[in-house]
Design an enzyme around this catalytic site. Structure first.
Site, mmCIF file in Angstrom:
data_model
loop_
_atom_site.group_PDB
_atom_site.id
_atom_site.type_symbol
_atom_site.label_atom_id
_atom_site.label_comp_id
_atom_site.label_asym_id
_atom_site.label_seq_id
_atom_site.Cartn_x
_atom_site.Cartn_y
_atom_site.Cartn_z
ATOM 1 N N ASN A 189 4.728 -5.529 -6.791
ATOM 2 C CA ASN A 189 4.334 -6.920 -6.732
ATOM 3 C C ASN A 189 2.648 -7.266 -7.271
ATOM 4 O O ASN A 189 1.994 -6.939 -7.106
ATOM 5 C CB ASN A 189 4.827 -8.189 -5.527
ATOM 6 N N HIS A 213 9.669 -13.826 -11.326
ATOM 7 C CA HIS A 213 8.599 -12.693 -10.860
ATOM 8 C C HIS A 213 9.123 -12.047 -10.193
ATOM 9 O O HIS A 213 9.717 -11.796 -9.182
ATOM 10 C CB HIS A 213 7.861 -14.589 -10.110
ATOM 11 N N CYS A 253 1.758 -16.560 -7.868
ATOM 12 C CA CYS A 253 2.924 -15.984 -8.059
ATOM 13 C C CYS A 253 3.313 -16.763 -8.775
ATOM 14 O O CYS A 253 4.129 -16.275 -10.117
ATOM 15 C CB CYS A 253 4.404 -15.639 -6.982
HETATM 16 C C1 LIG Z 1 7.969 -8.117 3.362
HETATM 17 C C2 LIG Z 1 9.706 -8.071 3.728
HETATM 18 C C3 LIG Z 1 9.925 -6.961 2.489
HETATM 19 C C4 LIG Z 1 10.163 -7.541 5.087
HETATM 20 O O1 LIG Z 1 10.841 -6.613 4.657
HETATM 21 P P1 LIG Z 1 11.825 -7.700 6.467
HETATM 22 O O2 LIG Z 1 13.052 -6.760 6.841
HETATM 23 O O3 LIG Z 1 12.170 -9.181 6.253
HETATM 24 O O4 LIG Z 1 10.819 -6.504 6.755
HETATM 25 P P2 LIG Z 1 10.338 -7.528 8.701
HETATM 26 O O5 LIG Z 1 9.241 -8.317 7.917
HETATM 27 O O6 LIG Z 1 11.115 -8.989 9.767
HETATM 28 O O7 LIG Z 1 10.250 -7.147 9.673
HETATM 29 C C5 LIG Z 1 10.728 -5.545 9.687
HETATM 30 C C6 LIG Z 1 10.377 -4.453 10.912
HETATM 31 O O8 LIG Z 1 10.005 -3.445 9.999
HETATM 32 C C7 LIG Z 1 9.147 -3.133 10.069
HETATM 33 N N1 LIG Z 1 7.749 -2.867 8.974
HETATM 34 C C8 LIG Z 1 7.006 -3.896 8.272
HETATM 35 N N2 LIG Z 1 6.363 -3.744 7.139
HETATM 36 C C9 LIG Z 1 6.415 -1.847 7.249
HETATM 37 C C10 LIG Z 1 6.521 -1.013 6.637
HETATM 38 N N3 LIG Z 1 5.871 -1.433 5.436
HETATM 39 N N4 LIG Z 1 6.922 0.086 6.659
HETATM 40 C C11 LIG Z 1 7.390 0.287 7.452
HETATM 41 N N5 LIG Z 1 8.214 -0.905 8.485
HETATM 42 C C12 LIG Z 1 7.649 -1.685 8.697
HETATM 43 C C13 LIG Z 1 8.255 -4.585 11.198
HETATM 44 O O9 LIG Z 1 7.111 -3.810 11.975
HETATM 45 C C14 LIG Z 1 9.587 -4.764 12.002
HETATM 46 O O10 LIG Z 1 9.524 -3.987 12.637
HETATM 47 P P3 LIG Z 1 10.083 -4.240 14.627
HETATM 48 O O11 LIG Z 1 11.020 -4.658 13.655
HETATM 49 O O12 LIG Z 1 10.333 -3.971 15.037
HETATM 50 O O13 LIG Z 1 8.791 -5.439 14.696
HETATM 51 C C15 LIG Z 1 10.843 -8.695 3.250
HETATM 52 O O14 LIG Z 1 10.765 -9.822 4.122
HETATM 53 C C16 LIG Z 1 10.399 -9.451 2.138
HETATM 54 O O15 LIG Z 1 10.549 -8.776 1.427
HETATM 55 N N6 LIG Z 1 9.924 -10.749 2.171
HETATM 56 C C17 LIG Z 1 9.821 -11.538 0.996
HETATM 57 C C18 LIG Z 1 8.376 -11.657 0.310
HETATM 58 C C19 LIG Z 1 7.882 -11.906 -0.837
HETATM 59 O O16 LIG Z 1 8.812 -11.347 -1.786
HETATM 60 N N7 LIG Z 1 6.445 -12.258 -1.016
HETATM 61 C C20 LIG Z 1 6.022 -11.707 -2.323
HETATM 62 C C21 LIG Z 1 5.555 -13.606 -2.314
HETATM 63 S S1 LIG Z 1 6.330 -14.122 -3.542
#
Ligand SMILES: CC(C)(COP(=O)(O)OP(=O)(O)OC[C@H]1O[C@@H](n2cnc3c(N)ncnc32)[C@H](O)[C@@H]1OP(=O)(O)O)[C@@H](O)C(=O)NCCC(=O)NCCS
Length: 351
Positions: free
Chosen positions: A308, A278, A117
């Site tokens: 992204n 970013h 990134c």
């Molecule tokens: C990835 C991201 C959006 C996930 O959101 P979150 O609220 O943290 O979600 P979690 O990973 O804790 O998962 C929460 C629930 O949603 C579910 N889930 C994950 N992806 C899903 C999707 N695409 N659709 C539906 N449900 C989803 C998970 O299975 C989990 O379910 P559970 O509670 O029954 O186990 C978030 O963590 C994020 O944006 N993090 C930063 C990552 C980033 O920016 N990366 C880029 C590189 S810099």
């Protein structure tokens, strides 16, 4: 006294594939929903490259052609190439030489940067040093990603796959004698402590050295260590991410590295015409904006349309903002990135 030139962005361009993939389109492959994706990431749609007609390099070429045209230079004027990507056409050689070939450029140096990134800001910083020392006069910096080829489109990979899109951005760097114009400073950081929290392990040479279970080598023969049937069966050839952990670290390091750039130049947030973060996740960008008390007009986001695009996200957003007239001569623009590694970086530029 020897006065070193400053580095200016002489031309900028971007390219995104025409194929728009909405959140609803992803329902064909996985159990997710438009509401979940929009609420957690802000993304509505992203672009996917033509499966066989486009590569990371060909998209980079299109962005580069636009940047060179706007800089008023041709491919034969470029004396150094820097290419940032995490999704290269080949494991090796890198995309830099493929771009050199595609653009029929001179036999100039081609450097590949793999800082995910923050790859574009790292690449900008490298280019800045070469211009300042007088080594090169026209550097082409390209950042491009074809994520759509390397993601797990089953429900298993949904937390990562819904976030990413394809696209490319490019800039031409040149020296300027105008005092106070161009790249004012760049700031690069890393902390490998959490390297495995956002990573793609295979194919690789790790042999489970750092953490057990990164790949299944149970009965592997030597030749199967790099890419085995088991790896594919167990989806070990796809990226993995601890999203919440990445989020927690990102919202600390983004503001830190933005303030580092402003402090270094004796500026405050009020001096910022535009922050180009970013495009990791709209929630992260909104958190940074709130923490730094920036107006809506001071932050540019386009993740809702492109997802992204990793290394490419900053130059795509920068170019769009510039095309919309949001960046004028004399404006101070900050680019800031955080991602896998972890690595994070910022660049402060006076346009
Ligand atoms: C990835 C991201 C959006 C996930 O959101 P979150 O609220 O943290 O979600 P979690 O990973 O804790 O998962 C929460 C629930 O949603 C579910 N889930 C994950 N992806 C899903 C999707 N695409 N659709 C539906 N449900 C989803 C998970 O299975 C989990 O379910 P559970 O509670 O029954 O186990 C978030 O963590 C994020 O944006 N993090 C930063 C990552 C980033 O920016 N990366 C880029 C590189 S810099």
């Amino acid at each position: 006294m020897i006065v070193m030139p400053q580095t200016k962005i002489a031309g900028i361009g971007y390219y995104v594939p025409s194929n728009v993939v909405t959140n609803k389109d992803l329902l064909k492959y996985m159990d997710t929903s438009d509401e979940w994706i929009q609420e957690r990431t802000g993304i509505k749609e992203r672009r996917f490259a033509d499966r066989t007609g486009e590569t990371t390099t060909t998209m980079g070429v299109k962005a580069a052609e636009m940047a060179m045209e706007r800089a008023g230079v041709s491919a034969s004027d470029i004396d150094f190439i820097i290419f940032a990507t995490l999704s290269p056409d080949y494991y090796f050689p890198g995309c830099g030489v493929l771009l050199q070939r595609a653009l029929k450029m001179n036999e100039v140096g081609a450097l590949d940067v793999r800082n995910q990134c923050s790859g574009f800001v790292y690449a900008l910083s490298i280019g800045d040093q070469y211009i300042k020392t007088g080594m090169y006069k026209n550097i082409l910096v390209v950042a491009s990603e074809k994520h759509s080829f390397g993601l797990d489109f089953s429900t298993r990979g949904r937390n990562i796959t819904v976030i990413f899109g394809d696209g490319a951005g490019a800039v031409v760097l040149q020296p300027t004698d105008v005092a106070g114009q161009g790249i004012l400073s760049t700031h690069l950081h890393s902390d490998g402590e959490s390297a495995e929290l956002l990573a793609m392990f295979n194919p690789g040479t790790h042999a489970n050295h750092w953490i057990n279970g990164l790949a299944d080598f149970k009965d592997a023969e030597m030749a199967e260590m790099f890419m085995s049937h088991e790896m594919i069966d167990n989806a070990q050839n796809f990226p993995t991410m601890d999203g919440p952990a990445v989020f927690r670290k990102a919202i600390i390091k983004f503001p830190e590295v933005i303030m580092e750039a402003l402090n270094k130049n004796n500026m405050a947030t009020k001096d910022l015409a535009l922050l180009i973060p970013h495009q990791a996740n709209l929630r992260i960008a909104q958190f940074i904006q709130k923490q730094l008390k920036l107006d809506d007009s001071q932050v540019y986001n386009n993740i809702e349309r492109f997802g992204n695009t990793t290394a490419a996200s900053i130059p795509i957003a920068l170019c769009e903002a510039w095309e919309k007239g949001l960046i004028k001569n004399g404006d101070v623009v900050c680019m800031a990135a955080f991602g896998s590694g972890f690595t994070w970086a910022s660049a402060l530029v006076r346009w």
